[in-house]
Design an enzyme around this catalytic site. Structure first.
Site, PDB file in Angstrom:
ATOM      1  N   HIS A 409     -15.057  45.637  67.046  1.00 29.79           N
ATOM      2  CA  HIS A 409     -15.908  44.841  67.785  1.00 29.79           C
ATOM      3  C   HIS A 409     -17.406  44.492  67.275  1.00 29.79           C
ATOM      4  O   HIS A 409     -17.604  43.210  67.034  1.00 29.79           O
ATOM      5  CB  HIS A 409     -16.365  45.533  69.336  1.00 29.79           C
ATOM      6  CG  HIS A 409     -17.410  44.636  69.916  1.00 29.79           C
ATOM      7  ND1 HIS A 409     -18.646  44.819  70.026  1.00 29.79           N
ATOM      8  CD2 HIS A 409     -17.331  43.605  70.901  1.00 29.79           C
ATOM      9  CE1 HIS A 409     -19.350  44.098  70.613  1.00 29.79           C
ATOM     10  NE2 HIS A 409     -18.422  43.460  71.345  1.00 29.79           N
ATOM     11  N   ARG A 504     -12.136  34.804  73.383  1.00 34.71           N
ATOM     12  CA  ARG A 504     -11.748  36.086  74.150  1.00 34.71           C
ATOM     13  C   ARG A 504     -12.511  35.906  75.421  1.00 34.71           C
ATOM     14  O   ARG A 504     -13.747  36.055  75.415  1.00 34.71           O
ATOM     15  CB  ARG A 504     -12.106  37.207  73.223  1.00 34.71           C
ATOM     16  CG  ARG A 504     -11.679  37.283  72.029  1.00 34.71           C
ATOM     17  CD  ARG A 504     -11.988  38.453  71.115  1.00 34.71           C
ATOM     18  NE  ARG A 504     -11.292  38.837  69.793  1.00 34.71           N
ATOM     19  CZ  ARG A 504     -11.555  38.051  68.887  1.00 34.71           C
ATOM     20  NH1 ARG A 504     -12.280  37.208  68.590  1.00 34.71           N
ATOM     21  NH2 ARG A 504     -10.640  38.358  67.649  1.00 34.71           N
ATOM     22  N   ARG A 551      -7.671  33.007  75.543  1.00 32.21           N
ATOM     23  CA  ARG A 551      -6.911  34.230  75.739  1.00 32.21           C
ATOM     24  C   ARG A 551      -7.224  34.751  77.156  1.00 32.21           C
ATOM     25  O   ARG A 551      -8.582  35.046  77.396  1.00 32.21           O
ATOM     26  CB  ARG A 551      -6.950  35.160  74.872  1.00 32.21           C
ATOM     27  CG  ARG A 551      -6.098  36.386  74.882  1.00 32.21           C
ATOM     28  CD  ARG A 551      -5.984  37.371  73.713  1.00 32.21           C
ATOM     29  NE  ARG A 551      -7.337  38.019  73.824  1.00 32.21           N
ATOM     30  CZ  ARG A 551      -7.713  38.890  72.729  1.00 32.21           C
ATOM     31  NH1 ARG A 551      -6.922  39.050  71.657  1.00 32.21           N
ATOM     32  NH2 ARG A 551      -8.738  39.504  72.828  1.00 32.21           N
ATOM     33  N   GLU A 647       2.236  39.606  69.589  1.00 36.10           N
ATOM     34  CA  GLU A 647       1.522  40.918  69.044  1.00 36.10           C
ATOM     35  C   GLU A 647       2.632  41.963  69.072  1.00 36.10           C
ATOM     36  O   GLU A 647       2.103  43.168  68.552  1.00 36.10           O
ATOM     37  CB  GLU A 647       0.422  41.171  70.182  1.00 36.10           C
ATOM     38  CG  GLU A 647      -0.680  40.165  70.072  1.00 36.10           C
ATOM     39  CD  GLU A 647      -1.373  40.102  71.279  1.00 36.10           C
ATOM     40  OE1 GLU A 647      -2.634  40.823  71.024  1.00 36.10           O
ATOM     41  OE2 GLU A 647      -1.125  40.004  72.325  1.00 36.10           O
ATOM     42  N   GLY A 669      -1.112  37.516  66.820  1.00 29.42           N
ATOM     43  CA  GLY A 669      -2.271  38.451  66.641  1.00 29.42           C
ATOM     44  C   GLY A 669      -1.807  39.487  65.852  1.00 29.42           C
ATOM     45  O   GLY A 669      -1.326  40.530  66.010  1.00 29.42           O
ATOM     46  N   THR A 670      -2.118  39.286  64.618  1.00 30.36           N
ATOM     47  CA  THR A 670      -1.528  40.359  63.647  1.00 30.36           C
ATOM     48  C   THR A 670      -2.295  41.633  63.677  1.00 30.36           C
ATOM     49  O   THR A 670      -1.516  42.547  62.963  1.00 30.36           O
ATOM     50  CB  THR A 670      -1.654  39.506  61.957  1.00 30.36           C
ATOM     51  OG1 THR A 670      -3.290  39.193  62.048  1.00 30.36           O
ATOM     52  CG2 THR A 670      -1.056  38.563  61.816  1.00 30.36           C
ATOM     53  N   ASN A 671      -3.357  41.798  64.058  1.00 35.93           N
ATOM     54  CA  ASN A 671      -3.815  43.117  64.205  1.00 35.93           C
ATOM     55  C   ASN A 671      -3.031  44.034  64.888  1.00 35.93           C
ATOM     56  O   ASN A 671      -2.399  45.177  64.492  1.00 35.93           O
ATOM     57  CB  ASN A 671      -5.407  43.059  64.974  1.00 35.93           C
ATOM     58  CG  ASN A 671      -6.312  42.476  64.329  1.00 35.93           C
ATOM     59  OD1 ASN A 671      -6.127  42.153  62.912  1.00 35.93           O
ATOM     60  ND2 ASN A 671      -7.198  41.803  64.829  1.00 35.93           N
ATOM     61  N   ASP A 672      -2.574  43.584  66.240  1.00 37.38           N
ATOM     62  CA  ASP A 672      -1.739  44.507  67.121  1.00 37.38           C
ATOM     63  C   ASP A 672      -0.309  44.423  66.273  1.00 37.38           C
ATOM     64  O   ASP A 672       0.623  45.291  66.490  1.00 37.38           O
ATOM     65  CB  ASP A 672      -1.668  43.979  68.500  1.00 37.38           C
ATOM     66  CG  ASP A 672      -2.756  44.293  69.289  1.00 37.38           C
ATOM     67  OD1 ASP A 672      -3.384  45.250  68.812  1.00 37.38           O
ATOM     68  OD2 ASP A 672      -3.218  43.729  70.372  1.00 37.38           O
ATOM     69  N   CYS A 719      -4.254  33.924  64.792  1.00 40.97           N
ATOM     70  CA  CYS A 719      -5.910  34.114  65.073  1.00 40.97           C
ATOM     71  C   CYS A 719      -6.057  35.590  64.836  1.00 40.97           C
ATOM     72  O   CYS A 719      -7.159  35.901  65.123  1.00 40.97           O
ATOM     73  CB  CYS A 719      -5.865  33.818  66.498  1.00 40.97           C
ATOM     74  SG  CYS A 719      -4.835  34.651  67.825  1.00 40.97           S
TER      75      CYS A 719
END
Length: 767
Positions: A409, A504, A551, A647, A669-672, A719
């Site tokens: 964050h 977001r 989102r 994700e 959502g590549t992070n998840d 994203c």
């Protein structure tokens, strides 16, 4: 009709000056000033604002019109009815014969009444601060003959679109006090056209930038073609950088219908240089004339036909940084001087998460009730930031956290705010003390004692904080921007991004300090809905008409638990794998319904650029249930753009069923997706070195989704954090992704990387 309006229902541009803005509006005044400065402006006239006023009063519709649009701005149905009634009154009322004749007589003086003309609204209020409804008025091209009168009336009616009514109500403008003028100007059948910045649009330095393409300027302005780009040293006139693009298409006027159409560029001109040295020299001369006349650097639209250059518009460049405020290293007092007692010794190191170097006093925040001690220019030092800390983060000069990485964050919000940040130090909150002066380097990730001993050069500092270059390279792959908080919308829009790939929603809710259920219980559902509407609208307005992909709520339970009402949240061992995203929304349809109602109100207000994105879906059942709830809320999935986040491996492997469920887009959502594919917690330092978005397994999933989506005419996007990495950009463009959404600070680099890859693909295809 007022005396002046009766005597002069139209004013010719050569008679118009800036002081006539109340009669001719901002656009008309600008064109008149350009004409008076001796610039080659296509001839034309303005149907004055007094003429509009005379029309509504003389025909007796004024009072009924103003009564019809005096509605509750928060009532979307009333807004729609007001727009429809205003249009009915204006378009359904005949133009008085005398006025009709005077307008057509003026038109007849343009090439004996046979000219194709452009008809554009010119609102008298459009140059007021924040008068963002101004851009919603109408423009009509290639108008001829009797059609001109109806187009003028349509411009008048555009003063009362839903968004315009809403804006004036919110800003306290009385509808009866706002008038509108209409510019009628001979069309230029441009052979070449483009834009010119008389100074660098980010830094204001002495570089002139010209973009040029074949045909009408609509192709360059709309971004449908990649133009040539010329960078000229203003002092010497030398071209210091030149990019000759592959110009596949151009906009031209159809000789038979007069309509503007798209045509393929002939093979021998596609990669040919648009402007020769004489034409560039002439444009520079005209640009400098415009700048000297206005006294400020100018953003100019131009067209060239039969060797003659025409100036179509000129406006001040508003994105130039203040060099005095940009140079050097800042301390907490807002100056750029070295503080006494600084020794420059490094105290600790973390991850440089948001670029820039800044000095200031430390404010250690261990609890939320300590946020009030953070003032302008302070350095927030905390274990980790949360959404309810954003107001304090906006005041701070820099941010340091013990935990987190580039996707935390603190990192995301700091980049959007343009605030230097160092994350993952491990010990800052327990080592540093209140009032201690430190310098943080958001590039290197270092924290040193005292203020910086050496100031950075002016150019270095400018490079760190300058807004992204709005003169973006044109690409087939769209480059969008991620936005976490509405307050970052203006800075995000300055990047020249093609839209927002991820807005977001949870930050709008979490910043209230209450869980959704608690907020609704104590303030009411309508207040909750308006929190969402206001947050999304701020971004949608800034980007309009570029798309803004929102989102729906996706906050894990541990974030909710820290808010008022959070004691009812379940305790989960791993909240990232728990009760969040679409699974929570489907389980609590009443709360989800409030979010959907917010979308419906935004659509009714005219924000047709808003798109709905569902997070953490697994399969078609999730999508179909959400689609049904959208329909129940009054949202037509066939008319609105909506889609899903990819994700989880499950959603990637189920993409064909998701496409068949009716989605318009799928966004990675590549992070998840990475942490779920590799079983790696991205916030766990013990396994952080195993977190790799470029892992073959992750890339295989992404590639297969893109291929399937192309077969089903579903757009694809990314994203996640990885969208800002060159290697991921290369992979995605080669795979044929529709768009890439990057962090604010990375948009410019991604734009150029996309252009480089696309040009390489083109060259490879013709070899």
């Amino acid at each position: 009709m007022p005396e002046r309006g009766r005597e002069t229902p139209v004013l010719w541009l050569e008679r118009v000056r800036s002081e006539d803005i109340d009669s001719v509006g901002g656009k008309g005044a600008s064109l008149g000033e350009m004409t008076s400065a001796g610039l080659p402006v296509p001839p034309g006239f303005v149907v004055t604002a007094e003429t509009y006023r005379w029309f509504i009063e003389e025909t007796g519709i004024a009072e009924e019109l103003f009564e019809a649009v005096d509605v509750d701005a928060d009532d979307s149905t009333a807004l729609a009815d007001a727009e429809a009634r205003a249009e009915e009154l204006i378009l359904g009322t005949d133009m008085p014969d005398g006025l009709r004749e005077e307008i057509l007589e003026a038109y007849a003086d343009l090439d004996d009444g046979e000219a194709f003309v452009a008809v554009r609204s010119s609102a008298t209020a459009e140059d007021l601060p924040d008068a963002s409804f101004a851009g919603q008025q109408e423009t009509f091209l290639n108008v001829t003959g009797e059609d001109l009168v109806e187009r003028v009336k349509e411009c008048w009616a555009s003063l009362f679109t839903r968004r315009a009514i809403y804006y004036r109500q919110e800003q306290g403008f009385a509808h009866r006090d706002v008038d509108i003028a209409v510019v009628v100007q001979r069309m230029v059948d441009a052979e070449k056209s483009g834009v010119m910045f008389t100074s660098h649009p980010s830094t204001g330095d002495d570089r002139i930038i010209i973009e040029a393409a074949w045909g009408l300027g609509e192709a360059v302005v709309s971004g449908s073609v990649s133009p040539d780009n010329y960078v000229i040293d203003r002092e010497t006139g030398e071209i210091i950088e030149e990019t000759i693009a592959d110009k596949k298409t151009m906009m031209v006027k159809d000789p038979e219908t007069g309509e503007t159409v798209e045509r393929e560029v002939e093979a021998d001109r596609r990669e040919a240089r648009v402007l020769d040295s004489d034409e560039i020299e002439r444009l520079i001369e005209l640009g400098e004339t415009a700048e000297n006349h206005y006294g400020d650097p100018q953003d100019v639209e131009w067209a060239l036909v039969d060797g003659e250059v025409f100036m179509l518009q000129s406006r001040p460049i508003t994105t130039i940084s203040d060099p005095e405020a940009a140079a050097g290293v800042t301390d907490g007092s807002g100056t750029f001087e070295e503080q006494e007692g600084s020794d420059g010794s490094m105290l600790m190191k973390g991850l440089g998460a948001s670029p820039g170097i800044v000095s200031g006093p430390v404010r250690v925040v261990r609890k939320l009730d300590q946020l009030d001690k953070v003032g302008e220019g302070d350095i927030i030092v905390t274990e980790m930031t949360t959404p309810d800390m954003v107001p304090a983060m906006k005041r701070a000069a820099g941010i340091v956290t013990d935990e987190g990485g580039m996707t935390s964050h603190a990192a995301i919000v700091s980049r959007e705010l343009g605030v230097p940040a160092v994350v993952g130090t491990g010990e800052a909150a327990s080592t540093l003390s209140d009032g201690q002066v430190v310098t943080i380097d958001g590039d290197k990730g270092t924290i040193t004692e005292g203020a910086a001993e050496e100031e950075t050069t002016e150019e270095d500092r400018l490079e760190e904080i300058r807004p992204q270059n709005p003169v973006k390279p044109m690409t087939a792959t769209e480059v969008k921007v991620n936005v976490s908080i509405p307050e970052a919308a203006h800075r995000a829009a300055q990047t020249g991004a093609d839209g927002v790939g991820l807005l977001r929603m949870e930050h709008m809710i979490l910043s209230t300090g209450e869980t959704p259920d608690h907020y609704v219980e104590h303030h009411g559902a309508d207040a909750y809905i308006e929190e969402i509407v206001n947050g999304v609208r701020e971004v949608a307005e800034e980007f309009y008409p570029r798309p803004v992909r929102v989102r729906t709520l996706d906050a894990p339970t541990d974030e909710f638990r820290s808010l008022e009402g959070g004691e009812d949240e379940p305790h989960e061992h791993n909240p990232m794998l728990g009760y969040r995203g679409i699974r929570r929304s489907l389980d609590r349809p009443e709360v989800f319904g409030h979010e959907l109602e917010a979308f419906r109100r935004l659509f009714d207000m005219g924000y047709d650029n808003v798109e709905v994105m569902l997070p953490l879906v697994n399969d078609a059942e999730d999508v179909l249930r959400a689609r049904k709830l959208m329909e129940n809320a009054g949202i037509d999935p066939e008319k609105r753009s909506w889609g899903v986040m990819i994700e989880t491996p499950a959603s990637a492997l189920s993409i064909e069923e998701l496409a068949e469920a009716g989605i318009d887009f799928a966004s990675f959502g590549t992070n998840d997706l990475t942490q779920y594919t590799l079983a790696v917690d991205r916030n766990n330092g013990n396994v952080a070195d195993r977190f790799d978005e470029l892992h073959p397994a992750v890339l295989n999933l992404i590639g297969e989704v893109i291929e399937t989506c192309r077969e089903h005419d579903v757009a694809t996007s990314i994203c996640g954090q990885a969208g800002s990495k060159p290697k991921m950009v290369d992979f995605l463009v080669n795979e044929g992704v529709s768009s890439i959404s990057a962090n604010i600070d990375a948009v410019r680099d991604v734009q150029h990387e996309v252009k480089r890859v696309e040009q390489k693909l083109l060259l490879d295809s013709v070899r």
